[in-house]
Design a protein around this motif. Structure first.
Motif, PDB file in Angstrom:
ATOM      1  N   ALA A 122       0.732  34.590  97.262  1.00  0.00           N
ATOM      2  CA  ALA A 122       1.162  33.261  97.688  1.00  0.00           C
ATOM      3  C   ALA A 122       1.506  33.227  99.184  1.00  0.00           C
ATOM      4  N   LEU A 123       1.957  32.074  99.652  1.00  0.00           N
ATOM      5  CA  LEU A 123       2.022  31.858 101.107  1.00  0.00           C
ATOM      6  C   LEU A 123       3.036  32.741 101.807  1.00  0.00           C
ATOM      7  N   THR A 124       4.157  32.983 101.162  1.00  0.00           N
ATOM      8  CA  THR A 124       5.171  33.836 101.793  1.00  0.00           C
ATOM      9  C   THR A 124       4.555  35.183 102.159  1.00  0.00           C
ATOM     10  N   TRP A 148      10.868  25.737 107.761  1.00  0.00           N
ATOM     11  CA  TRP A 148      11.180  26.409 106.498  1.00  0.00           C
ATOM     12  C   TRP A 148      12.023  27.639 106.815  1.00  0.00           C
ATOM     13  N   ASN A 198       3.277  23.904 110.731  1.00  0.00           N
ATOM     14  CA  ASN A 198       3.427  23.630 109.296  1.00  0.00           C
ATOM     15  C   ASN A 198       3.411  22.124 109.050  1.00  0.00           C
ATOM     16  N   ASN A 202       7.856  21.145 106.081  1.00  0.00           N
ATOM     17  CA  ASN A 202       9.076  21.339 105.301  1.00  0.00           C
ATOM     18  C   ASN A 202      10.168  21.552 106.335  1.00  0.00           C
ATOM     19  N   ASP A 235       0.513  27.016 108.588  1.00  0.00           N
ATOM     20  CA  ASP A 235       1.110  27.174 107.253  1.00  0.00           C
ATOM     21  C   ASP A 235       0.810  25.878 106.519  1.00  0.00           C
ATOM     22  N   TYR A 238       1.494  22.555 102.004  1.00  0.00           N
ATOM     23  CA  TYR A 238       1.453  21.248 101.324  1.00  0.00           C
ATOM     24  C   TYR A 238       0.160  20.501 101.637  1.00  0.00           C
ATOM     25  N   THR A 271      -0.096  27.358  95.444  1.00  0.00           N
ATOM     26  CA  THR A 271       1.303  27.111  95.052  1.00  0.00           C
ATOM     27  C   THR A 271       1.675  25.646  94.925  1.00  0.00           C
ATOM     28  N   LYS A 272       1.630  24.925  96.032  1.00  0.00           N
ATOM     29  CA  LYS A 272       2.090  23.532  96.034  1.00  0.00           C
ATOM     30  C   LYS A 272       0.935  22.579  95.789  1.00  0.00           C
ATOM     31  N   ARG A 280       1.821  32.571  92.122  1.00  0.00           N
ATOM     32  CA  ARG A 280       1.739  33.439  93.299  1.00  0.00           C
ATOM     33  C   ARG A 280       0.291  33.705  93.719  1.00  0.00           C
TER      34      ARG A 280
HETATM   35  C1  LIG Z   1       6.407  25.497 104.572  1.00  0.00           C
HETATM   36  C2  LIG Z   1       6.317  26.501 103.480  1.00  0.00           C
HETATM   37  N1  LIG Z   1       5.560  27.583 103.659  1.00  0.00           N
HETATM   38  C3  LIG Z   1       5.462  28.519 102.712  1.00  0.00           C
HETATM   39  C4  LIG Z   1       6.137  28.400 101.520  1.00  0.00           C
HETATM   40  C5  LIG Z   1       6.031  29.506 100.510  1.00  0.00           C
HETATM   41  O1  LIG Z   1       5.096  29.279  99.540  1.00  0.00           O
HETATM   42  P1  LIG Z   1       4.865  30.294  98.356  1.00  0.00           P
HETATM   43  O2  LIG Z   1       5.776  29.890  97.260  1.00  0.00           O
HETATM   44  O3  LIG Z   1       3.416  30.113  98.032  1.00  0.00           O
HETATM   45  O4  LIG Z   1       5.158  31.672  98.843  1.00  0.00           O
HETATM   46  C6  LIG Z   1       6.940  27.296 101.284  1.00  0.00           C
HETATM   47  C7  LIG Z   1       7.705  27.182 100.037  1.00  0.00           C
HETATM   48  O5  LIG Z   1       8.666  26.491  99.892  1.00  0.00           O
HETATM   49  C8  LIG Z   1       7.037  26.317 102.303  1.00  0.00           C
HETATM   50  O6  LIG Z   1       7.797  25.222 102.142  1.00  0.00           O
END
Ligand SMILES: Cc1ncc(COP(=O)(O)O)c(C=O)c1O
Length: 432
Positions: A122-124, A148, A198, A202, A235, A238, A271-272, A280
């Motif tokens: 996933a993105l993290t 974020w 991003n 967020n 990033d 969304y 993810t979103k 993930r």
């Molecule tokens: C801007 C942003 N990037 C990355 C993520 C992380 O995403 P993931 O849950 O796929 O790791 C989030 C999750 O809240 C987010 O808001």
């Protein structure tokens, strides 16, 4: 240094010296072993026709060994698509399907000039790969002041990078590209910066318009012209949830070819976008016109993955692939998009109705999961705790004045009550 790492570095030095210069020490040292267990297993998979006694899974009856209690709940899937290790780079079919989706949704991306997405946890995880490959102690990571919070841990705490913030909005409450430009040009002495873009943002739910997009690209180009090597990360968590007349494509398309000193990196995932938060499944994709550079960056990325999580979860990659290939996917996604858009519109019409006076303003929003109120005469934390304790309503306080509201998880018919109650909480506190 390992000869394989050396080879990758020499390729980058020759093909894309600026990209080589962007690498962290870890980024320079990392490589993906060619002759280890994984490659021997891969070779055996195609050639060992009698017995394959290579990789550390167990098999039975020609398929991965598994427990009935698990398979009974997953019976729609073939055990080979669930239990075996996925390759460190992810399921090849998923990588191609995501690449095709990316091109479809970002029409200005041609099919060349960027690599095959590598699957991440996933993105993290995609962001932490960027941090590992490119951030050293003291390197600057340029982000807006509304961001974020996890960037701080991923880049600041883990990699000891220096977080440089600029105000997200300018006085006209549009994207502050002058602030971005200034923050980037201030890195001239360091000669390097990582910038994270991003959108939808967020916590504010903001995506810039076309002209602001042009200004962002120009700011990055100008800083590159001034000699700053820039890792430009989008990033796109969304992505696709654009409800108004903002940019509808990732800036990755524009940044991919903007300047030899700019390495565009796209971090995105299911993810979103596909509403599969716990699966993930994400992706990291690099842009370059050099196939050799793309290959070297992929090898280094695989090295980071192999050395941290070894490989991502296979079942969820299979689930996402199945969805992407389904003829019902587009239609079902559109249904959810409509629900989210209606909620965003409803929030805006409530806020614009005048019923809340001037107890708050709100930051412009047009996309994503969230919006942020800017409280006028009371701290966000006071409102948050009051809402929680007196009304059983959860929101997120950010800094002194900002209250983030995730309309993504409130039904449209409940939004009025939600905002009326937030208003009530604010007036309770200001009256007392
Ligand atoms: C801007 C942003 N990037 C990355 C993520 C992380 O995403 P993931 O849950 O796929 O790791 C989030 C999750 O809240 C987010 O808001």
């Amino acid at each position: 240094m390992n000869p394989l790492a050396q080879q990758l570095n020499e390729t980058l030095q020759k093909e894309s010296p600026n990209v080589y210069a962007m690498l962290s020490n870890l980024g320079k040292a990392i490589y993906f072993p060619k002759e280890g267990i994984l490659s021997q297993s891969a070779e055996a998979k195609s050639k060992a026709t009698k017995f394959n006694a290579t990789i550390g899974i167990a098999t039975e009856g020609g398929q991965p060994m598994h427990l009935k209690v698990i398979q009974d709940t997953l019976s729609a899937y073939n055990p080979k698509d669930i239990y075996e290790y996925a390759p460190p780079g992810g399921k090849p079919e998923l990588r191609s399907a995501w690449r095709a989706k990316m091109i479809k949704e970002n029409p200005s991306l041609t099919s060349g000039g960027f690599g095959n997405p590598v699957v991440t946890n996933a993105l993290t995880h995609g962001l932490s790969i960027v941090a590992d490959l490119f951030a050293d102690k003291g390197d600057s990571v340029v982000i807006p002041n509304k961001n974020w919070e996890n960037y701080e841990l991923t880049f600041g705490v883990r990699r000891e990078a220096n977080i440089v913030e600029y105000p997200l909005y300018n006085e006209d409450m549009r994207f502050n590209s002058a602030g971005l430009r200034e923050a980037l040009l201030a890195q001239k002495d360091k000669g390097k910066a990582i910038v994270i873009l991003n959108f939808p943002n967020n916590p504010t739910g903001y995506t810039p318009g076309q002209q602001e997009g042009d200004e962002i690209v120009a700011a990055i180009r100008d800083a590159a012209d001034a000699g700053v090597n820039i890792v430009a990360v989008t990033d796109d968590a969304y992505f696709g949830l654009f409800f108004e007349n903002s940019l509808q494509e990732s800036l990755f398309s524009r940044l991919a070819e903007v300047h030899p000193r700019v390495l565009a990196v796209k971090v995105d995932g299911a993810t979103k976008e596909e509403y599969v938060w716990g699966f993930r499944v994400g992706f990291i994709t690099y842009a370059s016109n050099s196939e050799a550079t793309l290959a070297a960056l992929e090898q280094k990325t695989l090295g980071i993955i192999r050395s941290t999580i070894s490989s991502g979860p296979h079942p969820s990659q299979t689930f996402v692939l199945h969805a992407l290939q389904s003829p019902l996917f587009e239609e079902q996604k559109a249904e959810k998009y409509d629900i989210m858009k209606r909620r965003a519109n409803e929030v805006k019409s409530l806020l614009d109705s005048g019923r809340y006076g001037d107890v708050w303003g709100y930051y412009p929003f047009n996309s994503g999961y969230f919006m942020c109120l800017k409280l006028s005469n009371i701290t966000a934390e006071a409102v948050r705790t009051h809402l929680l304790n007196e009304y059983g309503i959860g929101t997120i306080a950010l800094g002194e004045t900002d209250l983030r509201v995730a309309f993504s998880c409130i039904e449209e018919e409940n939004l009025e009550e939600l905002f009326d109650t937030i208003y009530k909480a604010v007036t309770d506190l200001t009256a007392s």
